[in-house]
Write a protein that holds these residues in place. Sequence first.
Motif, PDB file in Angstrom:
ATOM      1  N   ASP A 108      -3.939 -12.158  -6.476  1.00  0.00           N
ATOM      2  CA  ASP A 108      -3.367 -11.638  -4.516  1.00  0.00           C
ATOM      3  C   ASP A 108      -3.892 -10.221  -4.823  1.00  0.00           C
ATOM      4  OD1 ASP A 108      -1.803 -11.028  -2.559  1.00  0.00           O
ATOM      5  OD2 ASP A 108       0.060 -11.083  -3.479  1.00  0.00           O
ATOM      6  N   GLN A 109      -4.792  -9.800  -3.330  1.00  0.00           N
ATOM      7  CA  GLN A 109      -5.351  -8.295  -3.602  1.00  0.00           C
ATOM      8  C   GLN A 109      -3.924  -7.111  -3.615  1.00  0.00           C
ATOM      9  OE1 GLN A 109      -7.927  -7.877  -1.227  1.00  0.00           O
ATOM     10  NE2 GLN A 109      -9.051  -5.876  -2.203  1.00  0.00           N
ATOM     11  N   PRO A 110      -4.238  -6.102  -4.388  1.00  0.00           N
ATOM     12  CA  PRO A 110      -3.314  -5.025  -4.413  1.00  0.00           C
ATOM     13  C   PRO A 110      -2.990  -4.591  -2.989  1.00  0.00           C
ATOM     14  CG  PRO A 110      -4.740  -4.654  -5.801  1.00  0.00           C
ATOM     15  CD  PRO A 110      -5.030  -6.328  -5.866  1.00  0.00           C
ATOM     16  N   HIS A 111      -1.594  -4.573  -2.141  1.00  0.00           N
ATOM     17  CA  HIS A 111      -1.783  -3.495  -1.278  1.00  0.00           C
ATOM     18  C   HIS A 111      -1.084  -2.133  -0.927  1.00  0.00           C
ATOM     19  CE1 HIS A 111      -0.067  -2.683   2.580  1.00  0.00           C
ATOM     20  NE2 HIS A 111      -1.362  -3.800   3.098  1.00  0.00           N
ATOM     21  N   LEU A 112      -1.843  -1.426  -0.580  1.00  0.00           N
ATOM     22  CA  LEU A 112      -1.316   0.090  -0.602  1.00  0.00           C
ATOM     23  C   LEU A 112      -0.623   0.018   0.935  1.00  0.00           C
ATOM     24  CD1 LEU A 112      -1.034   3.082  -1.282  1.00  0.00           C
ATOM     25  CD2 LEU A 112      -3.763   3.291  -0.436  1.00  0.00           C
ATOM     26  N   THR A 113       0.502   1.052   0.439  1.00  0.00           N
ATOM     27  CA  THR A 113       1.017   1.124   2.482  1.00  0.00           C
ATOM     28  C   THR A 113       1.395   2.574   1.812  1.00  0.00           C
ATOM     29  OG1 THR A 113       2.059  -1.531   2.291  1.00  0.00           O
ATOM     30  CG2 THR A 113       2.928   0.690   3.454  1.00  0.00           C
ATOM     31  N   VAL A 114       0.531   3.674   3.230  1.00  0.00           N
ATOM     32  CA  VAL A 114       1.039   5.447   3.436  1.00  0.00           C
ATOM     33  C   VAL A 114       1.959   5.260   4.224  1.00  0.00           C
ATOM     34  CG1 VAL A 114      -0.160   7.370   3.509  1.00  0.00           C
ATOM     35  CG2 VAL A 114      -1.868   4.934   1.572  1.00  0.00           C
ATOM     36  N   PHE A 115       3.147   5.689   4.095  1.00  0.00           N
ATOM     37  CA  PHE A 115       3.683   6.458   5.390  1.00  0.00           C
ATOM     38  C   PHE A 115       3.286   7.710   5.513  1.00  0.00           C
ATOM     39  CE2 PHE A 115       5.628   3.130   2.522  1.00  0.00           C
ATOM     40  CZ  PHE A 115       6.438   2.150   3.741  1.00  0.00           C
ATOM     41  N   GLY A 116       3.401   8.051   6.814  1.00  0.00           N
ATOM     42  CA  GLY A 116       2.676   9.364   7.444  1.00  0.00           C
ATOM     43  C   GLY A 116       0.926   9.323   6.583  1.00  0.00           C
ATOM     44  N   ALA A 117       0.607   9.426   8.526  1.00  0.00           N
ATOM     45  CA  ALA A 117      -0.839   9.624   8.797  1.00  0.00           C
ATOM     46  C   ALA A 117      -1.246  11.063   8.830  1.00  0.00           C
ATOM     47  CB  ALA A 117      -1.216   9.024  10.187  1.00  0.00           C
ATOM     48  N   GLY A 118      -0.767  12.013   8.153  1.00  0.00           N
ATOM     49  CA  GLY A 118      -1.070  13.424   8.099  1.00  0.00           C
ATOM     50  C   GLY A 118      -2.777  13.441   7.289  1.00  0.00           C
ATOM     51  N   VAL A 177       3.370   5.087  -0.609  1.00  0.00           N
ATOM     52  CA  VAL A 177       2.697   6.135  -0.839  1.00  0.00           C
ATOM     53  C   VAL A 177       3.901   7.159   0.248  1.00  0.00           C
ATOM     54  CG1 VAL A 177       1.744   8.286  -0.866  1.00  0.00           C
ATOM     55  CG2 VAL A 177       0.914   6.271  -2.252  1.00  0.00           C
ATOM     56  N   ILE A 178       4.688   7.584  -0.154  1.00  0.00           N
ATOM     57  CA  ILE A 178       5.413   8.137   0.883  1.00  0.00           C
ATOM     58  C   ILE A 178       4.789  10.021   1.556  1.00  0.00           C
ATOM     59  CG2 ILE A 178       7.700   9.280   2.154  1.00  0.00           C
ATOM     60  CD1 ILE A 178       8.662   6.663  -0.283  1.00  0.00           C
ATOM     61  N   VAL A 179       4.199  10.223   2.536  1.00  0.00           N
ATOM     62  CA  VAL A 179       3.490  11.588   2.498  1.00  0.00           C
ATOM     63  C   VAL A 179       3.874  12.108   4.723  1.00  0.00           C
ATOM     64  CG1 VAL A 179       2.061  11.675   0.668  1.00  0.00           C
ATOM     65  CG2 VAL A 179       1.637  10.547   3.363  1.00  0.00           C
ATOM     66  N   THR A 180       5.177  11.438   4.724  1.00  0.00           N
ATOM     67  CA  THR A 180       5.574  11.571   5.973  1.00  0.00           C
ATOM     68  C   THR A 180       5.604  13.131   6.479  1.00  0.00           C
ATOM     69  OG1 THR A 180       8.148  12.336   5.240  1.00  0.00           O
ATOM     70  CG2 THR A 180       6.796   9.504   5.887  1.00  0.00           C
TER      71      THR A 180
END
Length: 261
Positions: A108-118, A177-180
């Motif tokens: 199962d390919q690792p999945h990155l979710t980035v919260f915040g589009a800055g 990753v939380i970068v809001t």
Amino acid sequence: MAEVEDFFKKVFDELEGNKKILTAVLTNIDSEEISQNLLGEMFLFDEDGIIDFSSEQLENELEQFLLNQDFKKEILELRENKNLDSQLKSIHLDQDNRLEIFLEPVVDQPHLTVFGAGHIAEPLVKICSLLDFTITVVDDREEFLNYDKFPTADQLLLLDYEDYFADAKIKENDYLVIVTRGHQHDYQVLKNVINSEAAYLGMIGSSRKIETVYNQLRDDGIKESKLEAVHAPIGLDIGSETPAEIAVAIAAEIIAVRRDK
């Protein structure tokens, strides 16, 4: 045909459950008890042992060997090899029966979710797209969330963060990753993911901002051990200052976690 379809459905169902799976294709049969017409048939196993066969005939003909301790031992040794690549393997069912199988790990390919589009998310997504991650970016600002900024992202979700978690299923192969843009959004996201089984959870921020978020979570009853598991401040300490350098530090930390370093 239906049996084969059911077999592959089982593969996908197991991946949804975050199982480590190996498929084994019969490439040679040295046996007087197992039919040669089973060449090309498959069986599937995970950390619990064999879980499915591609045909009822294969299951019936292998059934008598499944209690053989040497056979079970070989299967256990294969499944415990975390670095297993595709390979041919000879399996001795007993003294008189041998199979040659082609092993293929199903990952199962690792999945990155980035919260915040800055400004940090943009280089981070670019870097992580080179590291074999599928990538989702979540933000509630339309002017920030577009494929001109994130051409290598697999999915852009224009949503309030709370709305995202209405349907989100966070698995063991997820990296978060939380970068809001503010501590209240950080708190909102972290509260929703801190009890998940994600492989990596990191949050950007100064020590003061992080402590503010943590105090809110403590008030919500979050255990200290959960807070300690969050990578905050996020990223390896490499003296990074620019958004691109911070993105490199985050990506390096993600790699270190992924490779157990």
